[in-house]
Design a protein around this motif. Structure first.
Motif, PDB file in Angstrom:
ATOM      1  N   GLN A   1     -79.338  55.525 -25.740  1.00 34.82           N
ATOM      2  CA  GLN A   1     -79.371  56.774 -24.974  1.00 34.82           C
ATOM      3  C   GLN A   1     -79.458  56.425 -23.494  1.00 34.82           C
ATOM      4  OE1 GLN A   1     -82.110  59.372 -28.037  1.00 34.82           O
ATOM      5  NE2 GLN A   1     -82.542  59.522 -25.898  1.00 34.82           N
ATOM      6  N   VAL A   2     -78.921  57.329 -22.681  1.00 36.75           N
ATOM      7  CA  VAL A   2     -78.970  57.122 -21.232  1.00 36.75           C
ATOM      8  C   VAL A   2     -80.083  57.954 -20.600  1.00 36.75           C
ATOM      9  CG1 VAL A   2     -77.660  57.340 -19.084  1.00 36.75           C
ATOM     10  CG2 VAL A   2     -76.524  56.556 -21.158  1.00 36.75           C
ATOM     11  N   ASP A   3     -80.253  59.201 -21.053  1.00 37.67           N
ATOM     12  CA  ASP A   3     -81.273  60.071 -20.456  1.00 37.67           C
ATOM     13  C   ASP A   3     -82.006  60.826 -21.555  1.00 37.67           C
ATOM     14  OD1 ASP A   3     -82.804  61.384 -18.594  1.00 37.67           O
ATOM     15  OD2 ASP A   3     -81.269  62.877 -18.124  1.00 37.67           O
TER      16      ASP A   3
ATOM     17  N   GLN B   1     -88.177  52.519 -25.452  1.00 33.84           N
ATOM     18  CA  GLN B   1     -88.136  53.693 -24.595  1.00 33.84           C
ATOM     19  C   GLN B   1     -88.148  53.286 -23.123  1.00 33.84           C
ATOM     20  OE1 GLN B   1     -87.879  56.659 -26.209  1.00 33.84           O
ATOM     21  NE2 GLN B   1     -88.025  55.543 -28.126  1.00 33.84           N
ATOM     22  N   HIS B   2     -87.486  54.067 -22.289  1.00 36.59           N
ATOM     23  CA  HIS B   2     -87.460  53.857 -20.833  1.00 36.59           C
ATOM     24  C   HIS B   2     -86.910  52.483 -20.479  1.00 36.59           C
ATOM     25  CE1 HIS B   2     -89.824  57.463 -20.948  1.00 36.59           C
ATOM     26  NE2 HIS B   2     -90.752  56.852 -21.649  1.00 36.59           N
TER      27      HIS B   2
ATOM     28  N   MET C   1     -85.395  46.847 -17.175  1.00 35.71           N
ATOM     29  CA  MET C   1     -84.147  46.388 -17.746  1.00 35.71           C
ATOM     30  C   MET C   1     -84.420  45.254 -18.722  1.00 35.71           C
ATOM     31  SD  MET C   1     -80.635  44.950 -16.051  1.00 35.71           S
ATOM     32  CE  MET C   1     -80.167  46.579 -15.574  1.00 35.71           C
TER      33      MET C   1
ATOM     34  N   SER D   1     -83.192  49.941 -20.068  1.00 37.35           N
ATOM     35  CA  SER D   1     -81.739  49.812 -19.983  1.00 37.35           C
ATOM     36  C   SER D   1     -81.376  48.385 -20.354  1.00 37.35           C
ATOM     37  CB  SER D   1     -81.237  50.171 -18.583  1.00 37.35           C
ATOM     38  OG  SER D   1     -81.836  49.335 -17.621  1.00 37.35           O
TER      39      SER D   1
ATOM     40  N   ALA E   1     -83.591  56.924 -21.120  1.00 40.08           N
ATOM     41  CA  ALA E   1     -83.016  55.618 -21.431  1.00 40.08           C
ATOM     42  C   ALA E   1     -83.704  55.010 -22.656  1.00 40.08           C
ATOM     43  CB  ALA E   1     -83.151  54.689 -20.237  1.00 40.08           C
TER      44      ALA E   1
ATOM     45  N   SER F   1     -92.016  48.399 -21.660  1.00 36.03           N
ATOM     46  CA  SER F   1     -91.310  49.374 -22.475  1.00 36.03           C
ATOM     47  C   SER F   1     -92.113  49.631 -23.741  1.00 36.03           C
ATOM     48  CB  SER F   1     -89.918  48.848 -22.828  1.00 36.03           C
ATOM     49  OG  SER F   1     -89.216  49.806 -23.551  1.00 36.03           O
TER      50      SER F   1
ATOM     51  N   GLN G   1     -77.155  50.233 -25.635  1.00 37.71           N
ATOM     52  CA  GLN G   1     -77.798  51.304 -24.881  1.00 37.71           C
ATOM     53  C   GLN G   1     -77.632  52.549 -25.739  1.00 37.71           C
ATOM     54  OE1 GLN G   1     -79.282  50.728 -21.688  1.00 37.71           O
ATOM     55  NE2 GLN G   1     -80.282  52.622 -22.292  1.00 37.71           N
TER      56      GLN G   1
ATOM     57  N   VAL H   1     -83.001  51.646 -25.405  1.00 35.96           N
ATOM     58  CA  VAL H   1     -82.238  50.507 -25.923  1.00 35.96           C
ATOM     59  C   VAL H   1     -82.575  50.369 -27.393  1.00 35.96           C
ATOM     60  CG1 VAL H   1     -81.986  48.004 -25.858  1.00 35.96           C
ATOM     61  CG2 VAL H   1     -82.082  49.288 -23.733  1.00 35.96           C
TER      62      VAL H   1
END
Length: 79
Positions: free
Chosen positions: A69-71, A42-43, A1, A45, A73, A24, A67, A75
């Motif tokens: 993309q969620v899936d 990438q990866h 995160m 949140s 993830a 990340s 954010q 930022v």
């Protein structure tokens, strides 16, 4: 995160500090019209309440984060 995004100074030059609880992988690109630097993590949140920093120094007006993309993830940070 992603827990914190700050503009710090390396000597007389502003630098972006990104703090995260996990590693990340950044993907960095320069985009024209209007000119901006885009950093995709990438990866990752984004912690709540992290969204925009007004800077107004040198060629940086501000920094915004979302954010993207969620899936999977992702930022996105834009300067």
């Amino acid at each position: 995160m992603i827990t914190s995004i700050n503009v710090v100074h390396e000597g007389s030059v502003p630098a972006l500090e990104i703090l995260s609880t996990l590693p990340s992988v950044p993907s960095i690109q320069f985009v024209d019209s209007p000119p901006r630097l885009v950093i995709d993590l990438q990866h990752a949140s984004l912690a709540p309440k992290l969204s925009k920093i007004d800077v107004h120094e040198q060629n940086i007006l501000g920094v915004r984060a979302e954010q993207h993309q969620v899936d999977p993830a992702v930022v996105r940070i834009v300067l």
